[in-house]
Design a protein around this motif. Structure first.
Motif, short mmCIF file in Angstrom:
data_model
loop_
_atom_site.label_atom_id
_atom_site.label_comp_id
_atom_site.label_asym_id
_atom_site.label_seq_id
_atom_site.Cartn_x
_atom_site.Cartn_y
_atom_site.Cartn_z
N GLY A 193 0.78 -1.23 0.00
CA GLY A 193 0.00 0.00 0.00
C GLY A 193 0.81 1.27 0.00
O GLY A 193 0.29 2.34 -0.31
N SER A 194 2.10 1.19 0.33
CA SER A 194 2.93 2.40 0.40
C SER A 194 3.66 2.70 -0.90
O SER A 194 4.38 3.69 -0.99
N GLY A 195 3.50 1.85 -1.90
CA GLY A 195 4.20 2.07 -3.16
C GLY A 195 3.54 3.13 -4.02
O GLY A 195 2.46 3.64 -3.73
N THR A 196 4.22 3.48 -5.11
CA THR A 196 3.69 4.42 -6.10
C THR A 196 3.26 3.64 -7.33
O THR A 196 4.08 2.96 -7.96
N THR A 197 1.97 3.71 -7.65
CA THR A 197 1.43 2.98 -8.79
C THR A 197 1.40 3.88 -10.02
O THR A 197 0.94 5.02 -9.95
N ILE A 198 1.88 3.35 -11.13
CA ILE A 198 1.83 4.05 -12.42
C ILE A 198 1.07 3.16 -13.38
O ILE A 198 1.57 2.11 -13.78
N GLN A 199 -0.13 3.56 -13.73
CA GLN A 199 -0.94 2.78 -14.66
C GLN A 199 -0.95 3.44 -16.02
O GLN A 199 -1.20 4.64 -16.14
N LEU A 200 -0.69 2.65 -17.04
CA LEU A 200 -0.62 3.15 -18.41
C LEU A 200 -1.75 2.50 -19.20
O LEU A 200 -1.69 1.30 -19.50
N GLY A 201 -2.78 3.26 -19.51
CA GLY A 201 -3.91 2.69 -20.22
C GLY A 201 -4.74 1.80 -19.32
O GLY A 201 -4.91 2.07 -18.13
N GLU A 202 -5.25 0.72 -19.89
CA GLU A 202 -6.18 -0.14 -19.17
C GLU A 202 -5.49 -1.09 -18.19
O GLU A 202 -5.94 -1.27 -17.07
N SER A 203 -4.41 -1.75 -18.62
CA SER A 203 -3.85 -2.83 -17.79
C SER A 203 -2.35 -2.78 -17.58
O SER A 203 -1.83 -3.39 -16.65
N LEU A 204 -1.63 -2.08 -18.43
CA LEU A 204 -0.17 -2.03 -18.31
C LEU A 204 0.24 -1.04 -17.22
O LEU A 204 -0.40 0.00 -17.06
N GLY A 205 1.26 -1.38 -16.48
CA GLY A 205 1.73 -0.45 -15.47
C GLY A 205 2.74 -1.08 -14.53
O GLY A 205 3.14 -2.24 -14.71
N VAL A 206 3.15 -0.31 -13.53
CA VAL A 206 4.19 -0.75 -12.62
C VAL A 206 3.94 -0.13 -11.26
O VAL A 206 3.37 0.95 -11.14
N ILE A 207 4.37 -0.86 -10.21
CA ILE A 207 4.36 -0.32 -8.85
C ILE A 207 5.80 -0.19 -8.42
O ILE A 207 6.58 -1.15 -8.50
N LEU A 208 6.18 1.00 -7.99
CA LEU A 208 7.54 1.28 -7.56
C LEU A 208 7.61 1.30 -6.05
O LEU A 208 6.78 1.93 -5.39
N GLY A 209 8.61 0.62 -5.49
CA GLY A 209 8.77 0.54 -4.04
C GLY A 209 9.99 1.27 -3.54
O GLY A 209 10.38 2.31 -4.07
N LYS A 210 10.64 0.68 -2.55
CA LYS A 210 11.78 1.31 -1.91
C LYS A 210 13.06 1.14 -2.72
O LYS A 210 13.15 0.29 -3.61
N ASP A 211 14.06 1.97 -2.40
CA ASP A 211 15.39 1.78 -2.96
C ASP A 211 15.94 0.44 -2.49
O ASP A 211 15.75 0.04 -1.34
N ALA A 212 16.63 -0.24 -3.39
CA ALA A 212 17.28 -1.50 -3.03
C ALA A 212 18.65 -1.21 -2.44
O ALA A 212 19.32 -0.25 -2.84
N ALA A 213 19.07 -2.04 -1.49
CA ALA A 213 20.33 -1.79 -0.78
C ALA A 213 21.53 -1.73 -1.71
O ALA A 213 22.44 -0.93 -1.55
N GLY A 214 21.54 -2.55 -2.73
CA GLY A 214 22.68 -2.59 -3.64
C GLY A 214 22.53 -1.71 -4.85
O GLY A 214 23.31 -1.80 -5.80
N GLY A 215 21.56 -0.83 -4.85
CA GLY A 215 21.29 0.04 -5.99
C GLY A 215 20.02 -0.39 -6.71
O GLY A 215 19.59 -1.54 -6.61
#
Length: 313
Positions: free
Chosen positions: A113-135
């Motif tokens: 629930g804390s991520g940032t959702t990016i929806q492109l059109g009807e179904s394509l998209g991505v949820i971005l979370g935290k920075d990873a420790a190794g980059g």
């Protein structure tokens, strides 16, 4: 060992195992997509709608006739370059590592629930979370449980203001000939005479200006206006609103600013006329702009602020 202590140890062990699993590098696998693009099916020219959502705010953008606009504010343009840059960065997201597909572990890396959702059109998209420790950054595709570490990308802003490409209409101090102020029961005007001399109406014999150039702060009150948010003007109660009217060099040139308080915020309605109406088809008076208390004070100066403090004796 007591049952309580044993239970605590079990919880700690499970948490450490989850953290270790998420942090553990994964072996690249072409079958699973490591080394490839996260959104391999993304075609920039086909995207006509973008929705950005986090736990606090959301904004939707749509493209029509080749131009991006902010939904709900149809006649207000979005920052075209900013939208294109976002889409380009999404199209270039590369999978660095394969991570967990267990939804129970998503919250630990910001993919719940804390991520940032990016929806492109009807179904394509991505949820971005935290920075990873190794980059890189934790991410997962929309409607999929499989998570990844992808090449670094900063989550986009989700507020409406961040995507608008507009400036609130203003008027240079040099062109102002008169300002009418109404604040509560107070009404006064500042008038620019010949040679640029400024006078204030209604100044009593026992009153004096706070300092020689204080009236210039009134004339220059609408030189620059920043805002923090935007809403439909119809959603604000303008009854009893304070106001200021700045007159330009021509009789038909003026901008009226109404300021009302609602939900512990100051909201500004702008009505430009004459040559002070910016180019474009924006109906400015149909919008309300959230402004700071400082900006409100600059636009609607209290009469007492302009006067010398009375002698307490």
């Amino acid at each position: 060992m007591s049952a309580r202590a044993f239970a605590i140890l079990c919880v700690l062990a499970a948490a450490l195992a989850a953290i270790a699993f998420l942090a553990m590098p994964s072996k690249p696998s072409e079958k699973e997509g490591a080394g490839g693009l996260l959104l391999a099916g993304l075609s920039l020219n086909d995207v006509a709608a973008v929705t950005l959502l986090d736990a606090e705010k959301s904004v939707s953008l749509s493209r029509s006739d080749g131009a991006w606009r902010v939904d709900g504010f149809a006649d207000l343009p979005a920052e075209q370059g900013k939208v294109r840059a976002l889409l380009l960065s999404l199209s270039q997201l590369t999978i660095d590592e394969i991570k967990t597909d267990d939804p129970k572990l998503h919250d630990a890396v910001g993919l719940g629930g804390s991520g940032t959702t990016i929806q492109l059109g009807e179904s394509l998209g991505v949820i971005l979370g935290k920075d990873a420790a190794g980059g890189g950054r934790f991410a997962r595709r929309l409607n999929e449980d499989q998570s990844y570490v992808v090449s670094q990308i900063n989550p986009p802003q989700t507020g409406v203001k961040a995507w608008l490409d507009i400036d609130v209409p203003t008027i240079p101090a040099a062109t102002v000939t008169k300002v009418d102020i109404q604040s509560g029961e107070e009404r006064y005007s500042v008038i620019k005479g010949e040679g640029g001399a400024l006078t204030m109406t209604g100044l009593k014999e026992d009153e004096a200006l706070a300092y020689d150039t204080v009236l210039e702060t009134v004339i220059g009150g609408a030189v620059y206006i920043d805002f923090e948010d935007i809403a439909a003007a119809g959603s604000i109660d303008w009854t009893g609103a304070d106001s200021s009217v700045f007159y330009g060099a021509q009789d038909s040139d003026l901008i009226r600013y109404d300021v009302a308080q609602a939900d512990e915020m100051y909201w500004l309605r702008v009505t430009p006329q004459g040559t002070l109406v910016p180019e474009g088809d924006i109906d400015w008076s149909s919008y309300a702009f959230a402004v700071s208390e400082y900006r409100k004070g600059a636009l609607v100066k209290q009469r007492s602020e302009l006067l010398e403090a009375p002698d307490p004796s």
